[in-house]
Design a protein around this motif. Structure first.
Motif, mmCIF file in Angstrom:
data_model
loop_
_atom_site.group_PDB
_atom_site.id
_atom_site.type_symbol
_atom_site.label_atom_id
_atom_site.label_comp_id
_atom_site.label_asym_id
_atom_site.label_seq_id
_atom_site.Cartn_x
_atom_site.Cartn_y
_atom_site.Cartn_z
ATOM 1 N N PHE A 16 27.045 -32.841 92.001
ATOM 2 C CA PHE A 16 27.761 -33.976 92.944
ATOM 3 C C PHE A 16 29.029 -33.938 92.623
ATOM 4 C CE2 PHE A 16 23.413 -35.177 92.278
ATOM 5 C CZ PHE A 16 22.790 -35.428 93.723
ATOM 6 N N PRO A 17 29.950 -33.499 93.389
ATOM 7 C CA PRO A 17 31.406 -33.122 93.257
ATOM 8 C C PRO A 17 32.021 -34.666 93.695
ATOM 9 C CG PRO A 17 30.938 -31.857 94.994
ATOM 10 C CD PRO A 17 29.567 -32.435 94.383
ATOM 11 N N THR A 18 32.607 -35.322 92.912
ATOM 12 C CA THR A 18 33.571 -36.456 93.490
ATOM 13 C C THR A 18 34.897 -36.554 92.883
ATOM 14 O OG1 THR A 18 32.652 -37.864 91.707
ATOM 15 C CG2 THR A 18 31.379 -37.835 93.648
ATOM 16 N N LYS A 19 35.876 -37.187 93.480
ATOM 17 C CA LYS A 19 37.152 -36.951 92.866
ATOM 18 C C LYS A 19 37.216 -37.552 91.408
ATOM 19 C CE LYS A 19 41.668 -38.776 93.704
ATOM 20 N NZ LYS A 19 42.394 -39.869 94.505
ATOM 21 N N ASP A 20 36.406 -38.599 91.012
ATOM 22 C CA ASP A 20 36.750 -39.282 89.844
ATOM 23 C C ASP A 20 35.565 -38.878 88.547
ATOM 24 O OD1 ASP A 20 38.974 -40.408 90.435
ATOM 25 O OD2 ASP A 20 38.144 -42.092 91.325
ATOM 26 N N ASN A 21 34.504 -38.690 89.229
ATOM 27 C CA ASN A 21 33.222 -38.599 88.286
ATOM 28 C C ASN A 21 32.167 -37.377 88.788
ATOM 29 O OD1 ASN A 21 31.644 -39.043 86.260
ATOM 30 N ND2 ASN A 21 30.860 -40.828 86.978
ATOM 31 N N GLU A 22 32.194 -36.171 88.650
ATOM 32 C CA GLU A 22 31.500 -35.456 89.067
ATOM 33 C C GLU A 22 30.196 -35.366 88.105
ATOM 34 O OE1 GLU A 22 34.440 -32.365 88.902
ATOM 35 O OE2 GLU A 22 34.252 -32.000 86.978
ATOM 36 N N ALA A 23 29.054 -34.722 88.525
ATOM 37 C CA ALA A 23 27.814 -34.819 87.693
ATOM 38 C C ALA A 23 27.145 -33.640 88.144
ATOM 39 C CB ALA A 23 27.060 -36.131 87.907
ATOM 40 N N LEU A 24 26.576 -32.902 87.174
ATOM 41 C CA LEU A 24 25.347 -31.729 87.225
ATOM 42 C C LEU A 24 24.081 -32.467 87.138
ATOM 43 C CD1 LEU A 24 24.421 -28.864 87.564
ATOM 44 C CD2 LEU A 24 24.967 -28.594 84.965
ATOM 45 N N GLU A 25 23.246 -32.320 88.128
ATOM 46 C CA GLU A 25 21.688 -33.012 87.943
ATOM 47 C C GLU A 25 20.766 -31.903 87.976
ATOM 48 O OE1 GLU A 25 20.824 -36.939 90.159
ATOM 49 O OE2 GLU A 25 19.534 -35.406 91.197
ATOM 50 N N THR A 26 19.928 -31.734 87.042
ATOM 51 C CA THR A 26 18.857 -31.063 86.965
ATOM 52 C C THR A 26 17.391 -31.720 86.937
ATOM 53 O OG1 THR A 26 18.773 -31.092 84.488
ATOM 54 C CG2 THR A 26 20.325 -29.307 85.784
#
Length: 119
Positions: free
Chosen positions: A57-67
């Motif tokens: 989930f690429p966002t400008k301020d807080n990206e995340a890798l979800e598995t």
């Protein structure tokens, strides 16, 4: 169980059921781990399983890798905030994660756990 009955059961089981059984057997061999289907919420647990899905989930301020980690008894969403990728983490990778399970929108999840990749 007789040999014919074992053969018949093996013949009629699905590939997914066979894969789940293999994952369950491996996960049970990890010392101190608990099955996802039996894991209590809001307590620190150790879970062994296989990566079934990866989403970034690429966002400008807080990206995340979800598995999504599965051990044959259930699935848990494992989220690594601030990460787009983790070296060696791909579909089908066996992992051991340690952290606190929570529930959000009816889904069991773990945020930023300690991760161990296994062979």
């Amino acid at each position: 169980m007789g040999a014919f009955r074992r053969w018949l059961v093996r013949l009629t089981e699905t590939d997914e059921a066979r894969l789940d059984a293999g994952i369950r057997d491996w996960a049970e061999s990890i010392p101190g781990s608990i099955r996802i289907g039996q894991a209590p919420l809001r307590e620190r647990v150790k879970i062994a399983g296989v990566i079934r899905r990866l989403t970034v989930f690429p966002t400008k301020d807080n990206e995340a890798l979800e598995t999504v980690v599965s051990d044959g008894t259930g699935e848990v969403i494992v989220r690594f905030t601030g990460r787009r990728a983790i070296g060696g983490l791909t579909l089908g990778t066996r992992v051991v994660v340690q952290g606190v399970l929570g529930e959000q929108h009816g889904r069991v999840q773990m945020m930023n756990p300690v991760l161990e990749l296994t062979a």
